[in-house]
Scaffold this motif. Structure first.
Motif, PDB file in Angstrom:
ATOM      1  N   VAL A 174       1.006  -1.047  -0.079  1.00 42.48           N
ATOM      2  CA  VAL A 174      -0.081  -0.035  -0.019  1.00 42.48           C
ATOM      3  C   VAL A 174       0.770   1.222   0.017  1.00 42.48           C
ATOM      4  O   VAL A 174       1.673   1.517   0.992  1.00 42.48           O
ATOM      5  N   SER A 175       0.708   2.249  -0.959  1.00 42.23           N
ATOM      6  CA  SER A 175       1.502   3.260  -1.107  1.00 42.23           C
ATOM      7  C   SER A 175       0.797   4.435  -1.724  1.00 42.23           C
ATOM      8  O   SER A 175      -0.085   4.134  -2.696  1.00 42.23           O
ATOM      9  N   ASN A 177       2.269   6.936  -3.058  1.00 49.87           N
ATOM     10  CA  ASN A 177       3.422   7.485  -4.052  1.00 49.87           C
ATOM     11  C   ASN A 177       3.129   6.269  -5.231  1.00 49.87           C
ATOM     12  O   ASN A 177       3.821   5.183  -5.218  1.00 49.87           O
ATOM     13  N   ALA A 178       3.006   7.173  -6.462  1.00 47.51           N
ATOM     14  CA  ALA A 178       2.780   6.104  -7.652  1.00 47.51           C
ATOM     15  C   ALA A 178       4.044   5.686  -8.089  1.00 47.51           C
ATOM     16  O   ALA A 178       3.893   4.485  -8.426  1.00 47.51           O
ATOM     17  N   TRP A 179       5.292   6.367  -7.929  1.00 49.11           N
ATOM     18  CA  TRP A 179       6.460   5.793  -8.333  1.00 49.11           C
ATOM     19  C   TRP A 179       6.818   4.412  -7.542  1.00 49.11           C
ATOM     20  O   TRP A 179       7.437   3.355  -8.001  1.00 49.11           O
ATOM     21  N   ASP A 180       6.562   4.542  -6.213  1.00 43.73           N
ATOM     22  CA  ASP A 180       6.600   3.375  -5.279  1.00 43.73           C
ATOM     23  C   ASP A 180       5.844   2.349  -5.513  1.00 43.73           C
ATOM     24  O   ASP A 180       6.303   0.922  -5.684  1.00 43.73           O
ATOM     25  N   ALA A 181       4.480   2.338  -5.830  1.00 45.64           N
ATOM     26  CA  ALA A 181       3.433   1.729  -6.036  1.00 45.64           C
ATOM     27  C   ALA A 181       3.725   0.736  -7.629  1.00 45.64           C
ATOM     28  O   ALA A 181       3.607  -0.419  -7.624  1.00 45.64           O
ATOM     29  N   VAL A 191      -0.601  -4.725  -5.627  1.00 40.76           N
ATOM     30  CA  VAL A 191      -0.578  -3.236  -4.867  1.00 40.76           C
ATOM     31  C   VAL A 191      -1.804  -2.264  -4.796  1.00 40.76           C
ATOM     32  O   VAL A 191      -2.628  -2.508  -5.762  1.00 40.76           O
ATOM     33  N   CYS A 192      -1.929  -1.762  -3.880  1.00 38.35           N
ATOM     34  CA  CYS A 192      -3.007  -0.713  -3.525  1.00 38.35           C
ATOM     35  C   CYS A 192      -2.564   0.903  -3.711  1.00 38.35           C
ATOM     36  O   CYS A 192      -1.678   1.113  -2.649  1.00 38.35           O
ATOM     37  N   TRP A 193      -2.815   1.561  -4.572  1.00 40.06           N
ATOM     38  CA  TRP A 193      -2.378   2.968  -4.679  1.00 40.06           C
ATOM     39  C   TRP A 193      -3.565   3.923  -3.944  1.00 40.06           C
ATOM     40  O   TRP A 193      -4.593   3.771  -4.438  1.00 40.06           O
ATOM     41  N   VAL A 194      -3.062   4.544  -2.887  1.00 39.91           N
ATOM     42  CA  VAL A 194      -3.945   5.493  -2.166  1.00 39.91           C
ATOM     43  C   VAL A 194      -3.922   6.682  -2.922  1.00 39.91           C
ATOM     44  O   VAL A 194      -2.852   7.519  -2.775  1.00 39.91           O
ATOM     45  N   TYR A 210      -5.170  -2.333  -7.259  1.00 42.16           N
ATOM     46  CA  TYR A 210      -6.450  -1.594  -6.740  1.00 42.16           C
ATOM     47  C   TYR A 210      -6.160  -0.020  -6.342  1.00 42.16           C
ATOM     48  O   TYR A 210      -4.966   0.445  -6.237  1.00 42.16           O
ATOM     49  N   VAL A 211      -7.162   0.701  -6.439  1.00 43.33           N
ATOM     50  CA  VAL A 211      -6.851   2.326  -6.253  1.00 43.33           C
ATOM     51  C   VAL A 211      -8.056   2.370  -5.170  1.00 43.33           C
ATOM     52  O   VAL A 211      -9.220   2.083  -5.240  1.00 43.33           O
ATOM     53  N   ALA A 212      -7.540   3.217  -3.969  1.00 46.92           N
ATOM     54  CA  ALA A 212      -8.533   3.556  -2.919  1.00 46.92           C
ATOM     55  C   ALA A 212      -8.172   5.380  -2.876  1.00 46.92           C
ATOM     56  O   ALA A 212      -7.104   5.819  -2.782  1.00 46.92           O
ATOM     57  N   SER A 213      -9.296   5.766  -2.399  1.00 46.23           N
ATOM     58  CA  SER A 213      -9.192   7.342  -1.946  1.00 46.23           C
ATOM     59  C   SER A 213      -8.683   7.510  -0.625  1.00 46.23           C
ATOM     60  O   SER A 213      -8.394   8.664  -0.511  1.00 46.23           O
ATOM     61  N   ASP A 214      -8.616   6.480   0.291  1.00 46.43           N
ATOM     62  CA  ASP A 214      -8.068   6.575   1.791  1.00 46.43           C
ATOM     63  C   ASP A 214      -7.777   5.253   2.346  1.00 46.43           C
ATOM     64  O   ASP A 214      -8.285   4.514   1.618  1.00 46.43           O
ATOM     65  N   LEU A 215      -7.380   5.145   3.348  1.00 43.20           N
ATOM     66  CA  LEU A 215      -6.947   3.949   3.909  1.00 43.20           C
ATOM     67  C   LEU A 215      -8.160   3.407   4.472  1.00 43.20           C
ATOM     68  O   LEU A 215      -8.217   2.123   4.619  1.00 43.20           O
TER      69      LEU A 215
END
Length: 229
Positions: A174-175, A177-181, A191-194, A210-215
């Motif tokens: 879970v990150s 940061n797009a570069w980290d994800a 991977v979940c990109w927050v 996955y993409v989520a708007s928050d944790l």
């Protein structure tokens, strides 16, 4: 989010708000707090990437301190040793994002093993987590200091898999940061990109699972999957 047995979180930007240092910056340099914090974070990241490429590792505290000196010089703001120390220490007292504590509590209550994998040193990770009273949440606090190279180098993601004790396909990375994800996705983690700020994902031949708007939404998805199984 099927077959997830553990979660590993990025620290800076994902669990903790790196722009929370702007308050300390504003106290020292009125009207310049936000500008310093933004440039400081940008140079901090650049220095970690450049040092990894050059094979010139220093710990995260040193990279952060160097980035602060650059930022003040660029903005033509004088900085003495006392101010430099005070602001550098602010990175050890970052505020968690508002959604962080409750989401971690829910996941912890569900018995999901959690860890942190960060560019921070062992000392800086431990202090940030301890200062925010969130040490209870994590089974593992994993630092790049062990491999002496910063994310997004592949060896960092190998280390995360080894320390969490699960195959990478069963560890949710879970990150925010797009570069980290991206790097974690290339390694093979789900991977979940927050995406808290409605940003655009990087074009680096990978997409988040996955993409989520928050944790909180991450916790919702994981816990719903547990109930359904």
């Amino acid at each position: 989010m099927k077959n997830i047995k553990a979660i590993v979180f990025d620290l800076y930007g994902t669990l903790y708000d790196v722009q929370s240092v702007s308050q300390a910056c504003e106290e020292c340099y009125p009207t310049h707090g936000e500008s310093i914090a933004l440039l400081w974070r940008q140079k901090q990241l650049e220095y970690t990437w450049l040092r990894s490429l050059m094979g010139r590792y220093v710990n995260f505290e040193q990279a952060t301190e160097d980035a602060l000196r650059y930022s003040c010089a660029h903005l033509k703001l004088p900085i003495d040793a006392e101010t430099h120390r005070h602001l550098s220490d602010a990175y050890l007292r970052l505020s968690p994002h508002r959604d962080t504590p409750a989401a971690l509590q829910r996941l912890h209550n569900a018995g999901i093993p959690m860890g942190v994998i960060s560019n921070g040193s062992h000392n800086s990770i431990a202090q940030v987590v301890s200062n925010s009273n969130l040490s209870w949440a994590f089974r593992e606090l994993i630092s790049v200091e062990t491999v002496q190279v910063f994310k997004p180098h592949t060896s960092v993601y190998v280390l995360a898999e080894k320390r969490m004790g699960q195959p990478k396909e069963n560890i949710l990375f879970v990150s925010s940061n797009a570069w980290d994800a991206t790097a974690a996705s290339h390694y093979g983690f789900p991977v979940c990109w927050v995406n808290r700020y409605n940003g655009v994902f990087d074009e680096l031949e990978a997409k988040p699972t996955y993409v989520a708007s928050d944790l909180g939404r991450v916790a919702d998805a994981l816990l719903a999957e547990q109930v359904s199984t």
